[in-house]
Design a protein around this motif. Structure first.
Motif, PDB file in Angstrom:
ATOM      1  N   LYS A  73      70.984  64.292 -58.490  1.00 49.73           N
ATOM      2  CA  LYS A  73      70.964  63.460 -57.383  1.00 49.73           C
ATOM      3  C   LYS A  73      72.460  62.695 -57.442  1.00 49.73           C
ATOM      4  O   LYS A  73      72.911  62.054 -58.343  1.00 49.73           O
ATOM      5  CB  LYS A  73      69.958  62.463 -57.558  1.00 49.73           C
ATOM      6  CG  LYS A  73      68.758  63.278 -57.348  1.00 49.73           C
ATOM      7  CD  LYS A  73      67.356  62.142 -57.134  1.00 49.73           C
ATOM      8  CE  LYS A  73      66.129  62.967 -56.958  1.00 49.73           C
ATOM      9  NZ  LYS A  73      65.184  62.139 -57.017  1.00 49.73           N
ATOM     10  N   PRO A  74      73.103  62.926 -56.252  1.00 54.48           N
ATOM     11  CA  PRO A  74      74.521  62.341 -56.320  1.00 54.48           C
ATOM     12  C   PRO A  74      74.618  60.772 -56.459  1.00 54.48           C
ATOM     13  O   PRO A  74      75.523  60.318 -56.865  1.00 54.48           O
ATOM     14  CB  PRO A  74      75.034  62.788 -54.784  1.00 54.48           C
ATOM     15  CG  PRO A  74      74.212  63.988 -54.617  1.00 54.48           C
ATOM     16  CD  PRO A  74      72.812  63.781 -55.205  1.00 54.48           C
ATOM     17  N   TYR A  75      73.432  60.180 -55.757  1.00 50.52           N
ATOM     18  CA  TYR A  75      73.629  58.752 -55.884  1.00 50.52           C
ATOM     19  C   TYR A  75      73.615  58.164 -57.221  1.00 50.52           C
ATOM     20  O   TYR A  75      74.102  57.158 -57.541  1.00 50.52           O
ATOM     21  CB  TYR A  75      72.137  58.443 -55.225  1.00 50.52           C
ATOM     22  CG  TYR A  75      71.946  56.758 -55.187  1.00 50.52           C
ATOM     23  CD1 TYR A  75      72.744  55.937 -54.316  1.00 50.52           C
ATOM     24  CD2 TYR A  75      70.908  56.194 -56.179  1.00 50.52           C
ATOM     25  CE1 TYR A  75      72.427  54.659 -54.210  1.00 50.52           C
ATOM     26  CE2 TYR A  75      70.916  54.828 -56.049  1.00 50.52           C
ATOM     27  CZ  TYR A  75      71.681  53.993 -55.289  1.00 50.52           C
ATOM     28  OH  TYR A  75      71.463  52.590 -55.418  1.00 50.52           O
ATOM     29  N   ASN A  76      72.664  58.832 -58.054  1.00 54.95           N
ATOM     30  CA  ASN A  76      72.717  58.228 -59.475  1.00 54.95           C
ATOM     31  C   ASN A  76      74.285  58.314 -60.109  1.00 54.95           C
ATOM     32  O   ASN A  76      74.647  57.380 -60.867  1.00 54.95           O
ATOM     33  CB  ASN A  76      71.808  58.881 -60.319  1.00 54.95           C
ATOM     34  CG  ASN A  76      70.362  58.686 -59.900  1.00 54.95           C
ATOM     35  OD1 ASN A  76      70.126  57.774 -59.405  1.00 54.95           O
ATOM     36  ND2 ASN A  76      69.469  59.660 -60.355  1.00 54.95           N
ATOM     37  N   VAL A  78      77.175  58.573 -58.376  1.00 52.92           N
ATOM     38  CA  VAL A  78      78.213  57.508 -57.922  1.00 52.92           C
ATOM     39  C   VAL A  78      77.758  55.968 -58.290  1.00 52.92           C
ATOM     40  O   VAL A  78      78.717  55.267 -58.457  1.00 52.92           O
ATOM     41  CB  VAL A  78      77.900  57.671 -56.233  1.00 52.92           C
ATOM     42  CG1 VAL A  78      78.838  56.534 -55.738  1.00 52.92           C
ATOM     43  CG2 VAL A  78      78.359  58.926 -55.855  1.00 52.92           C
ATOM     44  N   SER A  79      76.714  55.598 -58.494  1.00 48.28           N
ATOM     45  CA  SER A  79      76.267  54.377 -58.954  1.00 48.28           C
ATOM     46  C   SER A  79      76.853  54.001 -60.303  1.00 48.28           C
ATOM     47  O   SER A  79      77.425  53.073 -60.742  1.00 48.28           O
ATOM     48  CB  SER A  79      74.633  54.055 -59.103  1.00 48.28           C
ATOM     49  OG  SER A  79      74.314  54.299 -57.692  1.00 48.28           O
TER      50      SER A  79
END
Length: 84
Positions: A73-76, A78-79
């Motif tokens: 998942k890209p969100y993880n 980037v965070s």
């Protein structure tokens, strides 16, 4: 008393790409010349992305490269990069 104040904007820039380009060296040079004002993180999409391009841009921009796997998942990602 004369005082000059400089506002330095520091950006966190993310580029998502498969790394396909015909002017890899020019892109890396462009980023390198502006590395004082921003950190560039690159995200290679898929296992078959152009790793030299993704890695070269990130190093030139004082960031880190990352190859995004199909099930990731890209969100993880980037965070984690923003927290660094």
């Amino acid at each position: 008393m004369n005082a000059m104040f400089y506002l330095i904007l520091c950006y966190q820039i993310f580029i998502l790409s498969e790394g396909s380009t015909t002017n890899k060296h020019e892109c890396i040079e462009f980023v390198s010349q502006r590395a004082d004002y921003a950190r560039l993180f690159t995200v290679g999409i898929g296992e078959s992305c152009h790793r030299a391009m993704i890695t070269g841009l990130a190093r030139a921009g004082n960031g880190k490269p990352h190859i995004l796997k199909l099930n990731e998942k890209p969100y993880n990602m980037v965070s984690k990069k923003l927290a660094a």
